[in-house]
Design a protein around this motif. Structure first.
Motif, PDB file in Angstrom:
ATOM      1  N   ASP A 222      39.541  36.662  40.912  1.00 28.28           N
ATOM      2  CA  ASP A 222      38.676  36.464  42.137  1.00 28.28           C
ATOM      3  C   ASP A 222      39.718  36.469  43.070  1.00 28.28           C
ATOM      4  OD1 ASP A 222      36.275  36.391  40.751  1.00 28.28           O
ATOM      5  OD2 ASP A 222      36.088  34.089  40.991  1.00 28.28           O
ATOM      6  N   LEU A 223      40.651  36.009  43.224  1.00 26.52           N
ATOM      7  CA  LEU A 223      41.711  36.029  44.211  1.00 26.52           C
ATOM      8  C   LEU A 223      42.385  37.369  44.533  1.00 26.52           C
ATOM      9  CD1 LEU A 223      43.720  32.657  43.753  1.00 26.52           C
ATOM     10  CD2 LEU A 223      41.844  33.036  45.445  1.00 26.52           C
ATOM     11  N   ALA A 224      42.523  37.968  43.348  1.00 23.67           N
ATOM     12  CA  ALA A 224      42.853  39.633  43.550  1.00 23.67           C
ATOM     13  C   ALA A 224      41.804  40.233  44.208  1.00 23.67           C
ATOM     14  CB  ALA A 224      43.379  40.105  42.269  1.00 23.67           C
ATOM     15  N   ALA A 225      40.538  39.919  43.665  1.00 32.37           N
ATOM     16  CA  ALA A 225      39.334  40.605  44.391  1.00 32.37           C
ATOM     17  C   ALA A 225      39.189  40.459  45.988  1.00 32.37           C
ATOM     18  CB  ALA A 225      38.151  40.444  43.649  1.00 32.37           C
ATOM     19  N   LEU A 226      39.283  39.249  46.431  1.00 35.08           N
ATOM     20  CA  LEU A 226      39.433  38.793  47.654  1.00 35.08           C
ATOM     21  C   LEU A 226      40.656  39.673  48.213  1.00 35.08           C
ATOM     22  CD1 LEU A 226      38.453  35.010  47.760  1.00 35.08           C
ATOM     23  CD2 LEU A 226      37.318  36.932  48.667  1.00 35.08           C
ATOM     24  N   GLY A 227      41.957  39.636  47.665  1.00 34.33           N
ATOM     25  CA  GLY A 227      43.078  40.535  48.448  1.00 34.33           C
ATOM     26  C   GLY A 227      42.516  41.930  48.680  1.00 34.33           C
ATOM     27  N   ARG A 228      41.966  42.484  47.613  1.00 33.46           N
ATOM     28  CA  ARG A 228      41.724  43.746  47.877  1.00 33.46           C
ATOM     29  C   ARG A 228      40.561  44.166  48.914  1.00 33.46           C
ATOM     30  NH1 ARG A 228      41.973  43.659  41.991  1.00 33.46           N
ATOM     31  NH2 ARG A 228      39.613  43.136  41.839  1.00 33.46           N
ATOM     32  N   LEU A 229      39.588  43.127  49.163  1.00 33.92           N
ATOM     33  CA  LEU A 229      38.823  43.051  50.379  1.00 33.92           C
ATOM     34  C   LEU A 229      39.527  42.972  51.715  1.00 33.92           C
ATOM     35  CD1 LEU A 229      36.024  42.708  51.906  1.00 33.92           C
ATOM     36  CD2 LEU A 229      36.325  40.129  51.254  1.00 33.92           C
ATOM     37  N   ILE A 230      40.451  42.170  51.711  1.00 36.09           N
ATOM     38  CA  ILE A 230      41.488  42.095  52.820  1.00 36.09           C
ATOM     39  C   ILE A 230      41.976  43.532  53.162  1.00 36.09           C
ATOM     40  CG2 ILE A 230      43.534  41.383  54.097  1.00 36.09           C
ATOM     41  CD1 ILE A 230      42.826  38.769  52.586  1.00 36.09           C
ATOM     42  N   LEU A 231      42.296  44.100  52.085  1.00 30.29           N
ATOM     43  CA  LEU A 231      42.902  45.663  52.269  1.00 30.29           C
ATOM     44  C   LEU A 231      42.136  46.535  52.820  1.00 30.29           C
ATOM     45  CD1 LEU A 231      45.376  46.673  49.152  1.00 30.29           C
ATOM     46  CD2 LEU A 231      46.041  46.096  51.763  1.00 30.29           C
ATOM     47  N   ARG A 232      40.754  46.433  52.118  1.00 31.74           N
ATOM     48  CA  ARG A 232      39.451  47.259  52.636  1.00 31.74           C
ATOM     49  C   ARG A 232      39.280  46.985  54.265  1.00 31.74           C
ATOM     50  NH1 ARG A 232      37.489  45.889  47.674  1.00 31.74           N
ATOM     51  NH2 ARG A 232      35.712  44.564  48.693  1.00 31.74           N
ATOM     52  N   LEU A 233      39.400  45.852  54.602  1.00 36.61           N
ATOM     53  CA  LEU A 233      39.013  45.567  55.829  1.00 36.61           C
ATOM     54  C   LEU A 233      40.063  46.150  56.636  1.00 36.61           C
ATOM     55  CD1 LEU A 233      38.078  41.770  55.752  1.00 36.61           C
ATOM     56  CD2 LEU A 233      36.533  43.867  56.287  1.00 36.61           C
TER      57      LEU A 233
END
Lengths: 182, 182
Positions: free
Chosen positions: A66-77
């Protein structure tokens, strides 16, 4: 309206624009903007609220995932064609302008609280200590991304989400980042 | 000269000042400033280099202790009467100005490299894995401070150095933040 606001912000920054210039650019009456938003920061808040960003928390079944997915979300933003210039304009302005700081802080705090759900889910699964400070875990995760963007000026590499998530999850499993007594 | 530059920067920000205005404020010939610094970013770099900041790495005998000491150093810089306005001006400008970004990035990268010595000392003591990425450990430590300053807008509390240091040290002892194959 939002297109005109973003174009103004990109070209002139927060300090160099105002509702009047945005109204002129959009070809609408200034009174309409004043009625709806009151000031530039109100418009900026609405702009980011109305971006169709998928900020729903991930549910991979593990804290690391889940934390990695949140990190990928920050990259997308960070790579988003509207969110990125919005974030740049508000972050630059927030250093010296309290109104911009309030918009940025409100937006970020709401995202921290929302993302904290993944930490609470890991507590519910018995993965990590019950008194883990969920919001502080999210801050530890997000911080290295923004540090590279706005402080060290280093690129955000594709391996960063897994790398940072692994470090933060290990710290939490080791029993750090607990809630302190109020 | 540095006093005049900081006064200009505090009042007008990076985008609102230049060598000419600083020369006028300091009562010296513009040609003197051009000869010595060439441009505003050169002056800004010299200014931070000449601040008498004690940036020597701590040596407490443990990784936790050294990382906490580095955290306390960041708190001191955040409260420093000249470093703080310098950092604010350069950070705000760096978002949109490549020259300011280069000054900020060079300064921060030099500090990361210097502080990384505490991680190498912990490796030498056998406290943590030999292939720990020393600079990445420093980034993980520093990031939550700057995230609160410039992104979430939250205060830097006195317990933050120990709290963040404990989390980062635990992550490293768990074997995360290793160097990746080049």
């Amino acid at each position: 309206m939002f297109d005109a606001a973003m174009a103004e912000l990109s070209e002139k920054g927060f300090a160099g624009t105002n509702l009047e210039k945005i109204a002129g650019r959009a070809g609408v009456a200034l009174s309409t903007l004043y009625r709806r938003w009151g000031n530039l920061t109100g418009l900026l808040q609405d702009l980011v609220d109305e971006l169709t960003l998928d900020l729903s928390p991930p549910d991979s079944g593990s804290l690391d995932g889940d934390l990695a997915a949140l990190g990928r979300l920050i990259l997308r933003l960070h790579r988003h064609p509207v969110h990125r210039p919005w974030m740049d304009a508000v972050t630059a302005a927030a250093v010296h302008d309290p109104a911009a700081r309030a918009v940025l802080s409100r937006t970020i705090m709401a995202r921290i609280q929302r993302a904290a759900g993944v930490v609470e889910a890991a507590v519910a699964r018995g993965e990590i200590p019950a008194d883990t400070d969920a919001e502080d875990v999210i801050r530890m995760l997000a911080a290295p991304f923004y540090y590279r963007m706005y402080v060290s000026g280093e690129p955000l590499t594709d391996d960063l989400p897994e790398r940072v998530a692994g470090a933060v999850a290990a710290a939490v499993r080791a029993g750090t980042l607990r809630r302190t007594a109020p």
